[in-house]
Motif scaffolding. Structure first.
Motif, PDB file in Angstrom:
ATOM      1  N   GLY A  41      58.378  25.898  87.414  1.00 31.99           N
ATOM      2  CA  GLY A  41      58.921  25.428  88.799  1.00 31.99           C
ATOM      3  C   GLY A  41      58.258  26.346  89.872  1.00 31.99           C
ATOM      4  O   GLY A  41      58.972  25.260  91.473  1.00 31.99           O
ATOM      5  N   LYS A  42      58.392  26.955  90.350  1.00 33.90           N
ATOM      6  CA  LYS A  42      58.480  27.988  91.308  1.00 33.90           C
ATOM      7  C   LYS A  42      57.112  27.985  92.286  1.00 33.90           C
ATOM      8  O   LYS A  42      57.837  27.465  93.526  1.00 33.90           O
ATOM      9  CB  LYS A  42      58.018  29.876  90.555  1.00 33.90           C
ATOM     10  N   THR A  43      55.887  27.376  91.754  1.00 27.17           N
ATOM     11  CA  THR A  43      55.269  26.851  93.007  1.00 27.17           C
ATOM     12  C   THR A  43      54.909  25.679  93.139  1.00 27.17           C
ATOM     13  O   THR A  43      55.323  25.156  94.723  1.00 27.17           O
ATOM     14  CB  THR A  43      53.229  26.873  92.347  1.00 27.17           C
ATOM     15  N   TRP A  44      55.897  24.539  92.280  1.00 28.24           N
ATOM     16  CA  TRP A  44      56.698  23.225  92.748  1.00 28.24           C
ATOM     17  C   TRP A  44      57.490  23.754  93.878  1.00 28.24           C
ATOM     18  O   TRP A  44      57.446  22.606  95.416  1.00 28.24           O
ATOM     19  CB  TRP A  44      57.106  22.322  91.801  1.00 28.24           C
ATOM     20  N   LEU A  45      58.006  24.863  94.225  1.00 24.36           N
ATOM     21  CA  LEU A  45      59.247  24.741  94.524  1.00 24.36           C
ATOM     22  C   LEU A  45      58.694  25.482  96.199  1.00 24.36           C
ATOM     23  O   LEU A  45      59.333  24.890  96.927  1.00 24.36           O
ATOM     24  CB  LEU A  45      60.551  25.935  93.794  1.00 24.36           C
ATOM     25  N   ALA A  46      57.999  26.022  96.275  1.00 27.99           N
ATOM     26  CA  ALA A  46      57.670  26.969  96.868  1.00 27.99           C
ATOM     27  C   ALA A  46      56.380  26.184  98.045  1.00 27.99           C
ATOM     28  O   ALA A  46      56.869  25.924  99.128  1.00 27.99           O
ATOM     29  CB  ALA A  46      56.333  28.069  96.451  1.00 27.99           C
ATOM     30  N   CYS A  47      55.310  24.957  96.768  1.00 24.38           N
ATOM     31  CA  CYS A  47      55.125  24.274  98.074  1.00 24.38           C
ATOM     32  C   CYS A  47      55.977  23.189  98.744  1.00 24.38           C
ATOM     33  O   CYS A  47      55.876  22.717 100.027  1.00 24.38           O
ATOM     34  CB  CYS A  47      54.075  22.962  97.176  1.00 24.38           C
ATOM     35  N   ALA A  48      57.555  22.727  98.078  1.00 23.20           N
ATOM     36  CA  ALA A  48      58.162  22.166  98.726  1.00 23.20           C
ATOM     37  C   ALA A  48      59.209  23.050 100.068  1.00 23.20           C
ATOM     38  O   ALA A  48      59.132  22.009 100.870  1.00 23.20           O
ATOM     39  CB  ALA A  48      59.677  21.795  97.703  1.00 23.20           C
ATOM     40  N   LEU A  49      59.434  23.674  99.795  1.00 21.29           N
ATOM     41  CA  LEU A  49      60.090  24.379 100.997  1.00 21.29           C
ATOM     42  C   LEU A  49      58.581  24.915 101.935  1.00 21.29           C
ATOM     43  O   LEU A  49      59.429  24.996 102.951  1.00 21.29           O
ATOM     44  CB  LEU A  49      60.354  26.002 100.332  1.00 21.29           C
ATOM     45  N   ALA A  50      57.499  25.084 101.514  1.00 21.19           N
ATOM     46  CA  ALA A  50      56.613  25.191 102.583  1.00 21.19           C
ATOM     47  C   ALA A  50      56.111  23.827 103.230  1.00 21.19           C
ATOM     48  O   ALA A  50      56.288  23.928 104.504  1.00 21.19           O
ATOM     49  CB  ALA A  50      55.590  25.374 102.469  1.00 21.19           C
ATOM     50  N   HIS A  51      56.269  22.510 102.880  1.00 23.06           N
ATOM     51  CA  HIS A  51      56.235  21.144 103.023  1.00 23.06           C
ATOM     52  C   HIS A  51      56.993  21.398 104.456  1.00 23.06           C
ATOM     53  O   HIS A  51      57.128  20.256 105.217  1.00 23.06           O
ATOM     54  CB  HIS A  51      56.259  19.980 102.169  1.00 23.06           C
ATOM     55  N   GLN A  52      58.782  21.455 104.006  1.00 25.63           N
ATOM     56  CA  GLN A  52      59.749  21.652 104.557  1.00 25.63           C
ATOM     57  C   GLN A  52      59.993  22.311 105.790  1.00 25.63           C
ATOM     58  O   GLN A  52      60.185  22.032 106.788  1.00 25.63           O
ATOM     59  CB  GLN A  52      60.798  21.601 104.362  1.00 25.63           C
ATOM     60  N   ALA A  53      59.228  23.654 106.036  1.00 24.50           N
ATOM     61  CA  ALA A  53      59.166  24.639 106.987  1.00 24.50           C
ATOM     62  C   ALA A  53      58.311  23.736 107.664  1.00 24.50           C
ATOM     63  O   ALA A  53      58.487  24.119 109.189  1.00 24.50           O
ATOM     64  CB  ALA A  53      58.553  25.700 106.143  1.00 24.50           C
TER      65      ALA A  53
END
Length: 60
Positions: A41-53
């Motif tokens: 889930g690295k990509t999923w987490l990266a997308c979630a962090l980018a979305h939050q940013a």
């Protein structure tokens, strides 16, 4: 908060995850490096962090 994230044995540090979602790393001008084996889930987490940013009026 997505409590379902902690139901599976992913080895996530809940306090660290909450800190990342709070965007403290952005305001402190820190980087985030996600490493680990395939399929965790690295990509999923990266997308979630980018979305939050983006929700915090930051660029991603």
């Amino acid at each position: 908060m997505n409590y379902w994230l902690y139901r599976h044995a992913r080895g996530l540090n809940k306090a660290l995850y909450q800190r990342l979602l709070a965007g403290l790393w952005l305001s402190e001008k820190q980087n985030v490096l996600l490493t680990g084996p395939t399929g965790i889930g690295k990509t999923w987490l990266a997308c979630a962090l980018a979305h939050q940013a983006c929700r915090m009026d930051r660029s991603a």
